[in-house]
Scaffold this motif. Structure first.
Motif, PDB file in Angstrom:
ATOM      1  N   GLN A 162       2.254   2.790  -0.361  1.00 30.77           N
ATOM      2  CA  GLN A 162       2.775   1.507  -0.829  1.00 30.77           C
ATOM      3  C   GLN A 162       1.648   0.667  -1.417  1.00 30.77           C
ATOM      4  OE1 GLN A 162       6.159   0.579  -0.265  1.00 30.77           O
ATOM      5  NE2 GLN A 162       5.892  -1.315  -1.424  1.00 30.77           N
ATOM      6  N   LEU A 163       0.482   0.742  -0.800  1.00 27.14           N
ATOM      7  CA  LEU A 163      -0.659  -0.056  -1.247  1.00 27.14           C
ATOM      8  C   LEU A 163      -1.117   0.360  -2.634  1.00 27.14           C
ATOM      9  CD1 LEU A 163      -2.629  -2.272  -0.122  1.00 27.14           C
ATOM     10  CD2 LEU A 163      -4.129  -0.383   0.543  1.00 27.14           C
ATOM     11  N   PHE A 164      -1.159   1.674  -2.888  1.00 32.98           N
ATOM     12  CA  PHE A 164      -1.628   2.173  -4.186  1.00 32.98           C
ATOM     13  C   PHE A 164      -0.480   2.454  -5.158  1.00 32.98           C
ATOM     14  CE2 PHE A 164      -4.990   3.659  -1.176  1.00 32.98           C
ATOM     15  CZ  PHE A 164      -5.988   2.810  -1.634  1.00 32.98           C
ATOM     16  N   ASP A 165       0.765   2.201  -4.709  1.00 34.82           N
ATOM     17  CA  ASP A 165       1.942   2.348  -5.557  1.00 34.82           C
ATOM     18  C   ASP A 165       2.057   3.754  -6.145  1.00 34.82           C
ATOM     19  OD1 ASP A 165       4.270   1.479  -6.725  1.00 34.82           O
ATOM     20  OD2 ASP A 165       3.291   0.735  -8.538  1.00 34.82           O
ATOM     21  N   VAL A 166       1.862   4.754  -5.298  1.00 35.37           N
ATOM     22  CA  VAL A 166       1.952   6.156  -5.729  1.00 35.37           C
ATOM     23  C   VAL A 166       2.669   6.959  -4.648  1.00 35.37           C
ATOM     24  CG1 VAL A 166       0.685   8.250  -6.255  1.00 35.37           C
ATOM     25  CG2 VAL A 166      -0.126   6.089  -7.150  1.00 35.37           C
ATOM     26  N   GLY A 167       3.785   7.605  -5.001  1.00 40.43           N
ATOM     27  CA  GLY A 167       4.468   8.510  -4.079  1.00 40.43           C
ATOM     28  C   GLY A 167       5.158   7.841  -2.914  1.00 40.43           C
ATOM     29  N   LYS A 168       5.571   6.578  -3.075  1.00 41.28           N
ATOM     30  CA  LYS A 168       6.210   5.870  -1.956  1.00 41.28           C
ATOM     31  C   LYS A 168       7.524   6.530  -1.539  1.00 41.28           C
ATOM     32  CE  LYS A 168       6.369   2.246  -4.462  1.00 41.28           C
ATOM     33  NZ  LYS A 168       6.647   0.879  -4.981  1.00 41.28           N
ATOM     34  N   GLU A 169       8.363   6.817  -2.522  1.00 39.63           N
ATOM     35  CA  GLU A 169       9.672   7.386  -2.217  1.00 39.63           C
ATOM     36  C   GLU A 169       9.550   8.797  -1.650  1.00 39.63           C
ATOM     37  OE1 GLU A 169       8.862   6.142  -5.215  1.00 39.63           O
ATOM     38  OE2 GLU A 169       9.857   4.191  -5.092  1.00 39.63           O
ATOM     39  N   GLU A 170       8.668   9.593  -2.253  1.00 42.14           N
ATOM     40  CA  GLU A 170       8.454  10.961  -1.757  1.00 42.14           C
ATOM     41  C   GLU A 170       7.923  10.950  -0.325  1.00 42.14           C
ATOM     42  OE1 GLU A 170       8.472  11.160  -6.166  1.00 42.14           O
ATOM     43  OE2 GLU A 170       7.562   9.858  -4.683  1.00 42.14           O
ATOM     44  N   CYS A 171       7.069   9.985  -0.021  1.00 45.08           N
ATOM     45  CA  CYS A 171       6.534   9.865   1.338  1.00 45.08           C
ATOM     46  C   CYS A 171       7.661   9.621   2.336  1.00 45.08           C
ATOM     47  CB  CYS A 171       5.516   8.721   1.389  1.00 45.08           C
ATOM     48  SG  CYS A 171       4.821   8.426   3.017  1.00 45.08           S
ATOM     49  N   SER A 172       8.603   8.746   1.999  1.00 45.32           N
ATOM     50  CA  SER A 172       9.710   8.447   2.909  1.00 45.32           C
ATOM     51  C   SER A 172      10.582   9.677   3.150  1.00 45.32           C
ATOM     52  CB  SER A 172      10.556   7.305   2.341  1.00 45.32           C
ATOM     53  OG  SER A 172       9.809   6.110   2.279  1.00 45.32           O
ATOM     54  N   VAL A 173      10.877  10.418   2.087  1.00 43.98           N
ATOM     55  CA  VAL A 173      11.696  11.623   2.231  1.00 43.98           C
ATOM     56  C   VAL A 173      10.968  12.667   3.079  1.00 43.98           C
ATOM     57  CG1 VAL A 173      12.786  13.524   0.994  1.00 43.98           C
ATOM     58  CG2 VAL A 173      12.906  11.208   0.076  1.00 43.98           C
ATOM     59  N   LEU A 174       9.671  12.827   2.827  1.00 46.40           N
ATOM     60  CA  LEU A 174       8.876  13.789   3.593  1.00 46.40           C
ATOM     61  C   LEU A 174       8.844  13.420   5.068  1.00 46.40           C
ATOM     62  CD1 LEU A 174       7.171  16.327   3.158  1.00 46.40           C
ATOM     63  CD2 LEU A 174       5.192  14.863   2.758  1.00 46.40           C
ATOM     64  N   PHE A 175       8.724  12.138   5.360  1.00 52.52           N
ATOM     65  CA  PHE A 175       8.705  11.687   6.749  1.00 52.52           C
ATOM     66  C   PHE A 175      10.064  11.880   7.410  1.00 52.52           C
ATOM     67  CE2 PHE A 175       4.883   9.030   7.906  1.00 52.52           C
ATOM     68  CZ  PHE A 175       4.056   9.655   7.001  1.00 52.52           C
ATOM     69  N   LEU A 176      11.145  11.681   6.654  1.00 52.71           N
ATOM     70  CA  LEU A 176      12.473  11.867   7.225  1.00 52.71           C
ATOM     71  C   LEU A 176      12.634  13.281   7.773  1.00 52.71           C
ATOM     72  CD1 LEU A 176      15.455  11.011   7.669  1.00 52.71           C
ATOM     73  CD2 LEU A 176      15.910  11.773   5.333  1.00 52.71           C
ATOM     74  N   TRP A 177      12.270  14.284   7.003  1.00 48.01           N
ATOM     75  CA  TRP A 177      12.443  15.672   7.431  1.00 48.01           C
ATOM     76  C   TRP A 177      11.449  16.068   8.517  1.00 48.01           C
ATOM     77  CZ3 TRP A 177      16.756  18.007   6.505  1.00 48.01           C
ATOM     78  CH2 TRP A 177      17.502  17.656   5.387  1.00 48.01           C
ATOM     79  N   THR A 178      10.211  15.639   8.398  1.00 45.56           N
ATOM     80  CA  THR A 178       9.220  16.016   9.417  1.00 45.56           C
ATOM     81  C   THR A 178       9.535  15.389  10.766  1.00 45.56           C
ATOM     82  OG1 THR A 178       7.774  14.238   8.596  1.00 45.56           O
ATOM     83  CG2 THR A 178       7.330  16.460   7.815  1.00 45.56           C
ATOM     84  N   TYR A 179      10.079  14.180  10.767  1.00 45.67           N
ATOM     85  CA  TYR A 179      10.415  13.544  12.044  1.00 45.67           C
ATOM     86  C   TYR A 179      11.709  14.096  12.633  1.00 45.67           C
ATOM     87  CZ  TYR A 179       6.626  10.222  12.398  1.00 45.67           C
ATOM     88  OH  TYR A 179       5.386   9.673  12.566  1.00 45.67           O
TER      89      TYR A 179
END
Length: 420
Positions: free
Chosen positions: A384-401
């Motif tokens: 979020q801070l660097f404005d890169v891959g925010k949405e992909e990060c959320s999806v990746l976290f959803l599945w890993t968690y």
């Protein structure tokens, strides 16, 4: 301790993350509109500059003493190796699957940085309090485990905001620099300014206006040529920078990263924890300035829920537009929940056989568990801070968690069997 009891213990912190993420997702919808893109950006800046440094400072100052650092010297080494090995495995995943360039840092970060915060705080004490725990007296276990977990949490924050922060920042900077260079090289003079005898604008009788228009067109073309030459010469000049210039730039970058608020909070917390005079000023019921520590801890308590709300807010857009290959998700899951835990068991067993570890099985259990945790939620703050891959990060976290509850249960069972 049965499998389903362990499953319940391991599921609780994971469910907390998912429930708060769902709340963040609803808060970002048009129905509530409480956590839109601007709100997430502002909240993220508060997390980065205020909440996270407070959390790291409070954890280190309250739990780490110089004696602890000497006694538990292998824990920083163990966690550093988990980050290093995870980073190498993440790099292998990147090289094999070849994702979009802006996702490379995110993938390596999720493979290397584990969530040593709220998960350890909930899981390990819960296991101590269960009947049939392999760690002895529940009262002694509970008192000791808080020190282990707090030290792990503080160390994890330090590694995340140095090593992982550098990964995400480097990847984002490289990607954005590449984009700027490509845009500069691909720009062409605007042909709309070109004129000819049939141009509607030149049908006027004023010939001076015609000459001005032609001159401006040539000037634009010349400026574009100069920019292209400058971009190319800059690239060549960068290759000719002397060794000492590169070394100075590298050291300058390290100093800048060490001056980030979370890292400064970690350094100050370590100093206050290890220096008895400073520690006695703010730590303890009789400390004259204990209100400072209490206030900082209160701020730090807002870190984890704020980060998870931001992740949930990004999740809605991520499910719609994220460009994430399913193989990448599978690769990260295999690294975090299969390869790293096996490496962790081998590393702790070897270190114990060499006499580097105390015989306390709880200490060894915490060391092993550091290799099998889901990705650190702080990575979401960085994207979020660097404005890169925010949405992909959320999806990746959803599945890993989602996978984390079963993975943590299985590996907790294996670890207790190995240590029994």
């Amino acid at each position: 301790m049965g499998f389903f009891t362990l499953l319940e213990v391991a599921t609780m912190p994971v469910l907390q993350v998912l429930l708060i993420s769902i709340l963040g997702a609803f808060m970002s919808t048009e129905y509530w509109n409480l956590l839109n893109a601007d709100a997430r950006s502002y909240l993220n800046k508060i997390v980065f500059n205020i909440f996270t440094p407070s959390l790291i400072f409070a954890s280190l100052a309250n739990t780490v003493t110089l004696q602890d650092v000497i006694t538990w010297w292998f824990m920083p080494v163990n966690m550093g190796l988990s980050f290093l090995v995870g980073g190498i495995l993440g790099w292998i995943v990147v090289k094999i699957l070849k994702p979009e360039p802006y996702l490379e840092g995110l993938i390596i970060a999720t493979c290397s940085a584990g969530n040593v915060g709220n998960l350890l705080v909930i899981i390990v004490p819960s296991i101590c309090n269960e009947d049939g725990s392999p760690f002895g007296d529940p009262n002694i276990c509970s008192s000791v485990v808080l020190s282990y977990v707090s030290f792990s949490m503080a160390l994890g924050g330090f590694y995340i905001w140095t090593y992982t922060f550098h990964l995400v920042q480097n990847s984002a900077s490289t990607y954005k620099a590449t984009q700027v260079a490509e845009e500069s090289l691909s720009r062409k003079p605007n042909n709309d300014f070109d004129t000819n005898s049939e141009s509607h604008l030149l049908k006027a009788d004023d010939q001076d206006q015609t000459s001005i228009q032609v001159i401006s067109t040539k000037a634009i073309a010349e400026d574009m040529e100069k920019e292209l030459v400058f971009a190319q010469s800059s690239g060549k000049a960068g290759d000719e920078i002397p060794f000492w210039g590169k070394l100075t730039g590298f050291l300058h970058q390290i100093v800048e990263e060490l001056m980030s608020p979370p890292t400064v909070g970690g350094i100050m917390g370590f100093i206050f924890g290890c220096v008895p005079f400073l520690r006695n000023l703010i730590i303890g019921k009789t400390a004259p300035l204990r209100v400072i520590q209490d206030s900082i801890k209160l701020l730090g308590d807002g870190t984890i829920p704020s980060i998870i709300l931001i992740l949930g807010g990004n999740l809605i857009k991520g499910l719609r537009s994220a460009k994430l290959n399913p193989l990448i998700i599978i690769g990260v899951i295999l690294v975090r929940y299969l390869i790293l835990p096996l490496i962790g068991i081998g590393l702790v067993k070897v270190a114990g056989d060499l006499g580097f570890l105390s015989p306390d099985p709880l200490y060894r259990y915490v060391l092993m568990l550091q290799f099998s945790l889901p990705p650190a939620t702080s990575i979401g703050t960085m994207t979020q801070l660097f404005d890169v891959g925010k949405e992909e990060c959320s999806v990746l976290f959803l599945w890993t968690y989602l996978v984390a509850a079963f993975a943590l249960t299985i590996w907790s069972t294996v670890y207790m069997w190995v240590l029994s």
